[in-house]
Design an enzyme around this catalytic site. Structure first.
Site, PDB file in Angstrom:
ATOM      1  N   LYS A 134      31.575  50.539   8.784  1.00  0.00           N
ATOM      2  CA  LYS A 134      30.424  51.263   8.245  1.00  0.00           C
ATOM      3  C   LYS A 134      30.773  52.746   8.108  1.00  0.00           C
ATOM      4  O   LYS A 134      30.568  53.339   7.064  1.00  0.00           O
ATOM      5  CB  LYS A 134      29.249  51.074   9.205  1.00  0.00           C
ATOM      6  CG  LYS A 134      27.888  51.236   8.619  1.00  0.00           C
ATOM      7  CD  LYS A 134      27.591  50.217   7.550  1.00  0.00           C
ATOM      8  CE  LYS A 134      26.216  49.627   7.652  1.00  0.00           C
ATOM      9  NZ  LYS A 134      25.949  48.657   6.587  1.00  0.00           N
ATOM     10  N   GLU A 156      31.840  45.053  10.660  1.00  0.00           N
ATOM     11  CA  GLU A 156      31.587  45.752   9.400  1.00  0.00           C
ATOM     12  C   GLU A 156      32.024  47.200   9.534  1.00  0.00           C
ATOM     13  O   GLU A 156      31.499  47.937  10.386  1.00  0.00           O
ATOM     14  CB  GLU A 156      30.112  45.683   8.990  1.00  0.00           C
ATOM     15  CG  GLU A 156      29.953  46.376   7.630  1.00  0.00           C
ATOM     16  CD  GLU A 156      28.527  46.514   7.120  1.00  0.00           C
ATOM     17  OE1 GLU A 156      27.624  45.807   7.588  1.00  0.00           O
ATOM     18  OE2 GLU A 156      28.346  47.369   6.233  1.00  0.00           O
ATOM     19  N   ASP A 205      19.448  37.545  11.401  1.00  0.00           N
ATOM     20  CA  ASP A 205      18.935  38.184  12.627  1.00  0.00           C
ATOM     21  C   ASP A 205      18.518  37.126  13.644  1.00  0.00           C
ATOM     22  O   ASP A 205      18.316  37.430  14.821  1.00  0.00           O
ATOM     23  CB  ASP A 205      17.701  39.036  12.291  1.00  0.00           C
ATOM     24  CG  ASP A 205      18.028  40.264  11.462  1.00  0.00           C
ATOM     25  OD1 ASP A 205      19.141  40.808  11.603  1.00  0.00           O
ATOM     26  OD2 ASP A 205      17.152  40.677  10.666  1.00  0.00           O
ATOM     27  N   HIS A 242      24.479  50.932  13.600  1.00  0.00           N
ATOM     28  CA  HIS A 242      24.378  50.717  12.156  1.00  0.00           C
ATOM     29  C   HIS A 242      24.348  52.014  11.355  1.00  0.00           C
ATOM     30  O   HIS A 242      25.081  52.156  10.367  1.00  0.00           O
ATOM     31  CB  HIS A 242      23.118  49.903  11.861  1.00  0.00           C
ATOM     32  CG  HIS A 242      22.940  49.597  10.409  1.00  0.00           C
ATOM     33  ND1 HIS A 242      22.304  50.458   9.540  1.00  0.00           N
ATOM     34  CD2 HIS A 242      23.329  48.532   9.666  1.00  0.00           C
ATOM     35  CE1 HIS A 242      22.305  49.926   8.334  1.00  0.00           C
ATOM     36  NE2 HIS A 242      22.917  48.759   8.379  1.00  0.00           N
ATOM     37  N   HIS A 256      23.378  38.517  13.110  1.00  0.00           N
ATOM     38  CA  HIS A 256      23.396  39.848  12.492  1.00  0.00           C
ATOM     39  C   HIS A 256      23.036  40.934  13.504  1.00  0.00           C
ATOM     40  O   HIS A 256      21.980  40.875  14.136  1.00  0.00           O
ATOM     41  CB  HIS A 256      22.382  39.847  11.345  1.00  0.00           C
ATOM     42  CG  HIS A 256      22.377  41.097  10.538  1.00  0.00           C
ATOM     43  ND1 HIS A 256      21.252  41.856  10.367  1.00  0.00           N
ATOM     44  CD2 HIS A 256      23.366  41.715   9.849  1.00  0.00           C
ATOM     45  CE1 HIS A 256      21.540  42.891   9.589  1.00  0.00           C
ATOM     46  NE2 HIS A 256      22.817  42.821   9.260  1.00  0.00           N
ATOM     47  N   ARG A 257      23.931  41.908  13.641  1.00  0.00           N
ATOM     48  CA  ARG A 257      23.764  42.986  14.647  1.00  0.00           C
ATOM     49  C   ARG A 257      23.505  42.339  16.012  1.00  0.00           C
ATOM     50  O   ARG A 257      22.716  42.853  16.812  1.00  0.00           O
ATOM     51  CB  ARG A 257      22.648  43.953  14.251  1.00  0.00           C
ATOM     52  CG  ARG A 257      22.774  44.496  12.825  1.00  0.00           C
ATOM     53  CD  ARG A 257      21.685  45.492  12.463  1.00  0.00           C
ATOM     54  NE  ARG A 257      21.637  45.719  11.006  1.00  0.00           N
ATOM     55  CZ  ARG A 257      20.733  46.440  10.374  1.00  0.00           C
ATOM     56  NH1 ARG A 257      19.801  47.056  11.056  1.00  0.00           N
ATOM     57  NH2 ARG A 257      20.759  46.561   9.054  1.00  0.00           N
ATOM     58  N   ASP A 314      28.247  46.651  13.354  1.00  0.00           N
ATOM     59  CA  ASP A 314      28.561  47.797  12.497  1.00  0.00           C
ATOM     60  C   ASP A 314      29.315  48.826  13.315  1.00  0.00           C
ATOM     61  O   ASP A 314      28.905  49.134  14.447  1.00  0.00           O
ATOM     62  CB  ASP A 314      27.260  48.420  11.978  1.00  0.00           C
ATOM     63  CG  ASP A 314      26.396  47.389  11.280  1.00  0.00           C
ATOM     64  OD1 ASP A 314      26.718  47.018  10.150  1.00  0.00           O
ATOM     65  OD2 ASP A 314      25.402  46.936  11.900  1.00  0.00           O
ATOM     66  N   GLU A 372      27.928  39.601  14.043  1.00  0.00           N
ATOM     67  CA  GLU A 372      28.207  40.690  13.113  1.00  0.00           C
ATOM     68  C   GLU A 372      27.825  41.989  13.787  1.00  0.00           C
ATOM     69  O   GLU A 372      26.819  42.045  14.510  1.00  0.00           O
ATOM     70  CB  GLU A 372      27.391  40.488  11.835  1.00  0.00           C
ATOM     71  CG  GLU A 372      27.709  41.436  10.704  1.00  0.00           C
ATOM     72  CD  GLU A 372      26.844  42.681  10.612  1.00  0.00           C
ATOM     73  OE1 GLU A 372      27.100  43.505   9.722  1.00  0.00           O
ATOM     74  OE2 GLU A 372      25.907  42.851  11.444  1.00  0.00           O
TER      75      GLU A 372
HETATM   76  O1  G3P Z   1      27.039  41.968   6.947  1.00  0.00           O
HETATM   77  C1  G3P Z   1      25.896  41.942   6.221  1.00  0.00           C
HETATM   78  C2  G3P Z   1      24.930  43.038   6.510  1.00  0.00           C
HETATM   79  O2  G3P Z   1      25.123  43.492   7.808  1.00  0.00           O
HETATM   80  C3  G3P Z   1      25.044  44.174   5.556  1.00  0.00           C
HETATM   81  O3  G3P Z   1      23.953  45.043   5.587  1.00  0.00           O
HETATM   82  O4  G3P Z   1      22.806  47.113   6.191  1.00  0.00           O
HETATM   83  O5  G3P Z   1      22.653  45.146   7.697  1.00  0.00           O
HETATM   84  O6  G3P Z   1      24.773  46.437   7.501  1.00  0.00           O
HETATM   85  P1  G3P Z   1      23.532  45.965   6.805  1.00  0.00           P
HETATM   86 CA    CA Z   2      26.127  45.192   8.946  1.00  0.00          CA
END
Ligand code: G3P
Ligand code: CA
Length: 226
Positions: free
Chosen positions: A103, A101, A221, A49, A7-8, A36, A34
């Site tokens: 965003k 993602e 994460d 993000h 994540h990120r 954003d 992942e």
């Molecule tokens: O992809 C899942 C997650 O990234 C969504 O929430 O706020 O971390 O972008 P957020």
């Molecule tokens: Ca995300």
């Protein structure tokens, strides 16, 4: 096999959405990262993000109103810069898949253009990229533009509605908040031909719980914990 989705990048270890976080995710064994994406004032796709730079950098202001040059002058943590989408793809190419993602508003078209260049020149395969968003309208736009790109609606509260939307989009996955799913939900997604990639699952007990439900991937994460 359950996909380990960083994540990120690997936000539990390094400044989120930086090249350092993405390369760390790769070295920790992630299968996919992942990120954003937003579009900045000069039209480049940038990986960050929030709508503003305030939380994650030493600057302040709205991403959509800043030039790439202005964004690049900021420290995104440990001396890292805000990367462009192209930079992330270059750094992780051949090593992991990427979950983009959408965003920022209006990112479907530029991300489509970006991906088509990579798919057409053969540097990336369609099955190495997943495009997700909480904004299902942007995913509909992406599906209008591309019949082949893998899509996954994100959901926080409307996890049931996301199943219907995923079917309507001919999506690859559904990506629900991890505390809103159970075995029955995952079975229902599977019956609809969808993979389930819950987010953001960091605690070992929570990771075990969603894996027990039969999900195909875990967004964390700490991809090394999956
Ligand atoms: O992809 C899942 C997650 O990234 C969504 O929430 O706020 O971390 O972008 P957020
Ligand atoms: Ca995300």
């Amino acid at each position: 096999m359950v996909l380990r989705i960083g994540h990120r990048g690997a936000a539990g270890h390094e400044p989120e959405n930086t090249l350092r976080a993405f390369t760390t995710a790769v070295s920790l064994g992630a299968d996919m990262v992942e990120l954003d994406v937003h579009i900045c004032a000069t039209g480049e796709l940038v990986v960050i993000h929030d709508e503003t730079v305030d939380r994650t950098t030493d600057g302040s202001g709205a991403v959509a109103e800043m030039t790439l040059r202005e964004l690049r002058s900021l420290d995104a943590g440990k001396g890292e810069k805000i990367p462009t989408l192209g930079e992330v793809f270059s750094v992780v190419r051949g090593r992991v898949g990427v979950n983009i993602e959408l965003k920022g508003f209006g990112t479907a078209e530029p991300v489509y253009d970006f991906l088509m260049r990579l798919f057409d020149d053969g540097s990336w395969r369609v099955d190495s990229v997943l495009v997700t968003s909480f904004d299902w309208g942007m995913l509909r736009r992406m599906r209008e533009l591309s019949g082949e790109t893998r899509l996954g609606p994100l959901a926080y509260e409307d996890v049931i509605k996301a199943l219907a939307t995923a079917s309507e989009l001919d999506a690859y996955s559904v990506n629900p908040y991890h505390r809103r799913i159970d075995t029955a939900y995952v079975s229902r997604a599977h019956a609809a031909g969808l993979r389930v990639y819950p987010w953001t699952v960091n605690e070992p007990g929570d990771i075990r719980r969603v894996v027990g439900f039969g999900v195909e991937g875990v967004i964390s994460d700490y991809p090394d914990r999956v």
